[in-house]
Design a protein around this motif. Structure first.
Motif, PDB file in Angstrom:
ATOM      1  N   PRO A 158      74.420  62.682  79.825  1.00 54.02           N
ATOM      2  CA  PRO A 158      74.212  61.272  80.210  1.00 54.02           C
ATOM      3  C   PRO A 158      74.414  60.300  79.055  1.00 54.02           C
ATOM      4  CG  PRO A 158      72.493  62.659  81.138  1.00 54.02           C
ATOM      5  CD  PRO A 158      73.268  63.524  80.209  1.00 54.02           C
ATOM      6  N   PHE A 159      73.933  60.666  77.868  1.00 54.42           N
ATOM      7  CA  PHE A 159      74.127  59.792  76.707  1.00 54.42           C
ATOM      8  C   PHE A 159      75.616  59.660  76.363  1.00 54.42           C
ATOM      9  CE2 PHE A 159      69.586  60.595  75.187  1.00 54.42           C
ATOM     10  CZ  PHE A 159      69.184  59.309  75.489  1.00 54.42           C
ATOM     11  N   THR A 160      76.379  60.756  76.521  1.00 56.64           N
ATOM     12  CA  THR A 160      77.808  60.714  76.217  1.00 56.64           C
ATOM     13  C   THR A 160      78.535  59.749  77.143  1.00 56.64           C
ATOM     14  OG1 THR A 160      77.817  62.991  75.411  1.00 56.64           O
ATOM     15  CG2 THR A 160      79.927  62.084  76.092  1.00 56.64           C
ATOM     16  N   VAL A 161      78.207  59.802  78.428  1.00 53.55           N
ATOM     17  CA  VAL A 161      78.831  58.897  79.396  1.00 53.55           C
ATOM     18  C   VAL A 161      78.463  57.447  79.077  1.00 53.55           C
ATOM     19  CG1 VAL A 161      78.923  58.232  81.832  1.00 53.55           C
ATOM     20  CG2 VAL A 161      78.943  60.654  81.187  1.00 53.55           C
ATOM     21  N   CYS A 162      77.197  57.219  78.707  1.00 56.34           N
ATOM     22  CA  CYS A 162      76.748  55.860  78.370  1.00 56.34           C
ATOM     23  C   CYS A 162      77.472  55.319  77.137  1.00 56.34           C
ATOM     24  CB  CYS A 162      75.240  55.849  78.150  1.00 56.34           C
ATOM     25  SG  CYS A 162      74.263  56.064  79.646  1.00 56.34           S
ATOM     26  N   THR A 163      77.530  56.125  76.084  1.00 55.85           N
ATOM     27  CA  THR A 163      78.175  55.653  74.859  1.00 55.85           C
ATOM     28  C   THR A 163      79.680  55.464  75.056  1.00 55.85           C
ATOM     29  OG1 THR A 163      78.320  57.976  74.113  1.00 55.85           O
ATOM     30  CG2 THR A 163      76.462  56.673  73.303  1.00 55.85           C
ATOM     31  N   SER A 164      80.308  56.301  75.889  1.00 59.86           N
ATOM     32  CA  SER A 164      81.727  56.129  76.170  1.00 59.86           C
ATOM     33  C   SER A 164      81.970  54.817  76.906  1.00 59.86           C
ATOM     34  CB  SER A 164      82.252  57.299  77.003  1.00 59.86           C
ATOM     35  OG  SER A 164      82.175  58.506  76.291  1.00 59.86           O
ATOM     36  N   PHE A 165      81.044  54.471  77.788  1.00 64.29           N
ATOM     37  CA  PHE A 165      81.169  53.205  78.517  1.00 64.29           C
ATOM     38  C   PHE A 165      80.968  52.013  77.582  1.00 64.29           C
ATOM     39  CE2 PHE A 165      78.923  49.772  80.852  1.00 64.29           C
ATOM     40  CZ  PHE A 165      79.988  49.344  81.648  1.00 64.29           C
ATOM     41  N   ILE A 166      79.995  52.119  76.678  1.00 64.23           N
ATOM     42  CA  ILE A 166      79.667  51.002  75.793  1.00 64.23           C
ATOM     43  C   ILE A 166      80.737  50.790  74.737  1.00 64.23           C
ATOM     44  CG2 ILE A 166      78.026  50.167  74.050  1.00 64.23           C
ATOM     45  CD1 ILE A 166      75.813  51.601  75.644  1.00 64.23           C
ATOM     46  N   PHE A 167      81.158  51.887  74.087  1.00 60.96           N
ATOM     47  CA  PHE A 167      82.055  51.760  72.934  1.00 60.96           C
ATOM     48  C   PHE A 167      83.535  51.914  73.293  1.00 60.96           C
ATOM     49  CE2 PHE A 167      78.000  53.247  71.083  1.00 60.96           C
ATOM     50  CZ  PHE A 167      77.776  52.196  70.208  1.00 60.96           C
ATOM     51  N   LEU A 168      83.841  52.681  74.339  1.00 59.29           N
ATOM     52  CA  LEU A 168      85.238  52.931  74.692  1.00 59.29           C
ATOM     53  C   LEU A 168      85.644  52.265  75.993  1.00 59.29           C
ATOM     54  CD1 LEU A 168      85.418  56.749  73.826  1.00 59.29           C
ATOM     55  CD2 LEU A 168      85.995  54.809  72.363  1.00 59.29           C
ATOM     56  N   GLN A 169      84.724  51.527  76.618  1.00 59.54           N
ATOM     57  CA  GLN A 169      84.993  50.872  77.898  1.00 59.54           C
ATOM     58  C   GLN A 169      85.511  51.856  78.949  1.00 59.54           C
ATOM     59  OE1 GLN A 169      86.271  49.106  74.888  1.00 59.54           O
ATOM     60  NE2 GLN A 169      84.175  48.348  74.987  1.00 59.54           N
ATOM     61  N   ALA A 170      85.029  53.101  78.880  1.00 61.22           N
ATOM     62  CA  ALA A 170      85.409  54.112  79.863  1.00 61.22           C
ATOM     63  C   ALA A 170      84.427  54.033  81.032  1.00 61.22           C
ATOM     64  CB  ALA A 170      85.386  55.507  79.235  1.00 61.22           C
ATOM     65  N   ARG A 171      84.816  53.308  82.062  1.00 63.41           N
ATOM     66  CA  ARG A 171      83.908  53.078  83.189  1.00 63.41           C
ATOM     67  C   ARG A 171      83.800  54.339  84.043  1.00 63.41           C
ATOM     68  NH1 ARG A 171      84.338  48.077  87.541  1.00 63.41           N
ATOM     69  NH2 ARG A 171      82.377  48.529  88.638  1.00 63.41           N
ATOM     70  N   PRO A 172      82.601  54.897  84.189  1.00 58.50           N
ATOM     71  CA  PRO A 172      82.444  56.139  84.953  1.00 58.50           C
ATOM     72  C   PRO A 172      82.504  55.886  86.450  1.00 58.50           C
ATOM     73  CG  PRO A 172      80.308  55.394  84.193  1.00 58.50           C
ATOM     74  CD  PRO A 172      81.317  54.441  83.608  1.00 58.50           C
ATOM     75  N   SER A 173      82.988  56.873  87.189  1.00 66.34           N
ATOM     76  CA  SER A 173      83.027  56.785  88.645  1.00 66.34           C
ATOM     77  C   SER A 173      81.650  57.102  89.212  1.00 66.34           C
ATOM     78  CB  SER A 173      84.052  57.772  89.191  1.00 66.34           C
ATOM     79  OG  SER A 173      83.630  59.108  88.941  1.00 66.34           O
ATOM     80  N   LEU A 174      81.508  56.876  90.502  1.00 70.08           N
ATOM     81  CA  LEU A 174      80.234  57.157  91.159  1.00 70.08           C
ATOM     82  C   LEU A 174      79.898  58.641  91.079  1.00 70.08           C
ATOM     83  CD1 LEU A 174      77.832  56.245  92.861  1.00 70.08           C
ATOM     84  CD2 LEU A 174      79.253  56.530  94.904  1.00 70.08           C
ATOM     85  N   ARG A 175      80.915  59.489  91.214  1.00 72.12           N
ATOM     86  CA  ARG A 175      80.659  60.935  91.142  1.00 72.12           C
ATOM     87  C   ARG A 175      80.196  61.351  89.745  1.00 72.12           C
ATOM     88  NH1 ARG A 175      85.598  64.288  93.451  1.00 72.12           N
ATOM     89  NH2 ARG A 175      86.738  62.979  91.971  1.00 72.12           N
ATOM     90  N   ILE A 176      80.748  60.722  88.722  1.00 71.81           N
ATOM     91  CA  ILE A 176      80.310  61.008  87.356  1.00 71.81           C
ATOM     92  C   ILE A 176      78.846  60.603  87.180  1.00 71.81           C
ATOM     93  CG2 ILE A 176      80.580  60.330  84.937  1.00 71.81           C
ATOM     94  CD1 ILE A 176      82.697  62.261  85.748  1.00 71.81           C
ATOM     95  N   LEU A 177      78.493  59.439  87.713  1.00 66.32           N
ATOM     96  CA  LEU A 177      77.111  58.962  87.598  1.00 66.32           C
ATOM     97  C   LEU A 177      76.146  59.880  88.352  1.00 66.32           C
ATOM     98  CD1 LEU A 177      77.596  55.096  88.008  1.00 66.32           C
ATOM     99  CD2 LEU A 177      77.173  56.384  85.899  1.00 66.32           C
ATOM    100  N   LEU A 178      76.582  60.401  89.488  1.00 65.40           N
ATOM    101  CA  LEU A 178      75.737  61.335  90.242  1.00 65.40           C
ATOM    102  C   LEU A 178      75.513  62.624  89.453  1.00 65.40           C
ATOM    103  CD1 LEU A 178      77.135  60.899  93.881  1.00 65.40           C
ATOM    104  CD2 LEU A 178      74.941  60.089  92.974  1.00 65.40           C
ATOM    105  N   CYS A 179      76.555  63.092  88.774  1.00 66.59           N
ATOM    106  CA  CYS A 179      76.411  64.295  87.933  1.00 66.59           C
ATOM    107  C   CYS A 179      75.421  64.043  86.798  1.00 66.59           C
ATOM    108  CB  CYS A 179      77.762  64.701  87.364  1.00 66.59           C
ATOM    109  SG  CYS A 179      78.977  65.255  88.588  1.00 66.59           S
ATOM    110  N   CYS A 180      75.531  62.865  86.181  1.00 66.48           N
ATOM    111  CA  CYS A 180      74.601  62.521  85.099  1.00 66.48           C
ATOM    112  C   CYS A 180      73.174  62.411  85.617  1.00 66.48           C
ATOM    113  CB  CYS A 180      75.022  61.204  84.441  1.00 66.48           C
ATOM    114  SG  CYS A 180      76.575  61.301  83.526  1.00 66.48           S
TER     115      CYS A 180
END
Length: 350
Positions: A117-139
């Motif tokens: 979950p932290f990896t997905v968050c930091t990727s969104f914050i620093f790399l603007q990699a917007r996660p999909s709904l399925r990614i968020l459900l996995c997290c």
């Protein structure tokens, strides 16, 4: 690269199997050896420094004997460019060692269960990699697994150990983002990044362990009389420390080299499945070697975290597939092993 290039040929099953088995054995050995030493020493930072120093020394020896594919260099400008990554690596590994010191080996994966979950968050914050709904459900699934382990374990848990685990997870996630930028500093060479990471981390950790107050304990470990007080047939803290440092230092160096091959010959799915197998094996080894208690709550937590992580990797793989990319506005980059695991690439993670 042309499709007919030899480099485009898929790796043989024997090579893939060999790499995966080596990573499983080496990673499990690292965790168990770390726990073995940390159970007897009051100098976890000095232990980490010894691991890093041994790995750096082995890099130098290998370079001298021309065993590496590229020659190692030491450039001041490169060192300055790697300061953020080295700092995150040192603190991340230090917190990871403290986590393993305060929690059972079988609970270690739960304590550090928030890496994804932290990896997905930091990727969104620093790399603007917007996660999909399925990614968020996995997290969300992985996060639920973490809280199941913390609140439903049924055995006394160290809040300090859990705190270090959460902090280590956050730093590992940030480290995985910074690695992508750091590769540009070394010209994209993972080998050079491994060399600089181990060397500079050892150099930075040396004064930090003194500031952390381990100086007195280090002197006691190296020059104390504990060797004379150990019962016949038992290993003294110093001998345990030396053997543990040697084993984990060599394994850390070998894993740094193997990671170069691993990324080329295995898929993200293979990495995550092998990580799941390692998680289960670590719990069983912890129960066997250190007499850890595997409660239903702990087993459920590990199962949920592993299932969520595997599901995440599968979803990520599907979203990065060329067929899926045509039906979406953007596609996700192939997930690297450091995005999910605790820094075993380019550094020696326990």
């Amino acid at each position: 690269m042309a499709p007919s290039s030899p480099a485009a040929k898929p790796a043989s099953k024997a090579l893939v199997t060999g790499v995966v088995v080596f990573y499983l054995v080496a990673a499990l050995s690292m965790v168990m050896a770390n726990k073995w030493v940390l159970n007897t020493t009051s100098t976890p930072l000095f232990f980490l420094w010894a691991q890093l120093a041994i790995a750096a020394l082995l890099f130098i020896v290998s370079d001298t004997l021309r065993l590496l594919p590229d020659r190692l260099t030491l450039d001041l400008a490169t060192c300055k460019g790697l300061i953020p990554m080295v700092g995150l690596n040192v603190f991340g590994l230090s917190f990871s060692n403290y986590t393993l010191k305060y929690v059972d080996a079988s609970f270690y994966q739960v304590a550090r269960g928030l890496v994804l979950p932290f990896t997905v968050c930091t990727s969104f914050i620093f790399l603007q990699a917007r996660p999909s709904l399925r990614i968020l459900l996995c997290c969300g699934l992985v996060t639920c697994g973490f809280f199941v382990g913390v609140f439903l374990d049924g055995t006394p848990l160290s809040l300090i150990g859990i705190g270090f685990g959460v902090a280590s997870s956050a730093l590992t996630a940030t480290h995985s983002v910074v690695i992508k930028q750091s590769l540009n500093v070394v010209g994209g060479s993972a080998l050079a990044l491994s060399w600089y990471t181990n060397l500079l981390s050892a150099a930075l950790l040396a004064p930090l362990l003194i500031l952390a107050g381990e100086g007195k304990d280090v002197v006691k470990l190296l020059f104390g009389v504990n060797e004379l007080l150990v019962p016949q047939g038992s290993m003294s803290p110093l001998r345990t420390f030396l053997w543990g440092s040697l084993i984990t230092g060599v394994l850390g160096f070998m894993m740094s080299i193997a990671s170069l091959l691993s990324i080329k010959v295995t898929s993200p799915i293979t990495h995550m499945v092998s990580s799941a197998v390692r998680g289960v094996a670590a719990s069983l080894l912890g129960m066997w070697l250190f007499h850890d208690i595997i409660t239903s709550g702990r087993a459920s937590s590990i199962a949920i975290i592993l299932f969520g992580s595997i599901l995440y990797t599968w979803v990520k793989h599907q979203e990065s597939h060329p067929a899926a990319a045509s039906s979406r506005r953007g596609s996700y980059e192939r997930v690297k092993m450091d995005d999910i695991e605790a820094g075993e690439k380019d550094s020696i993670k326990p």
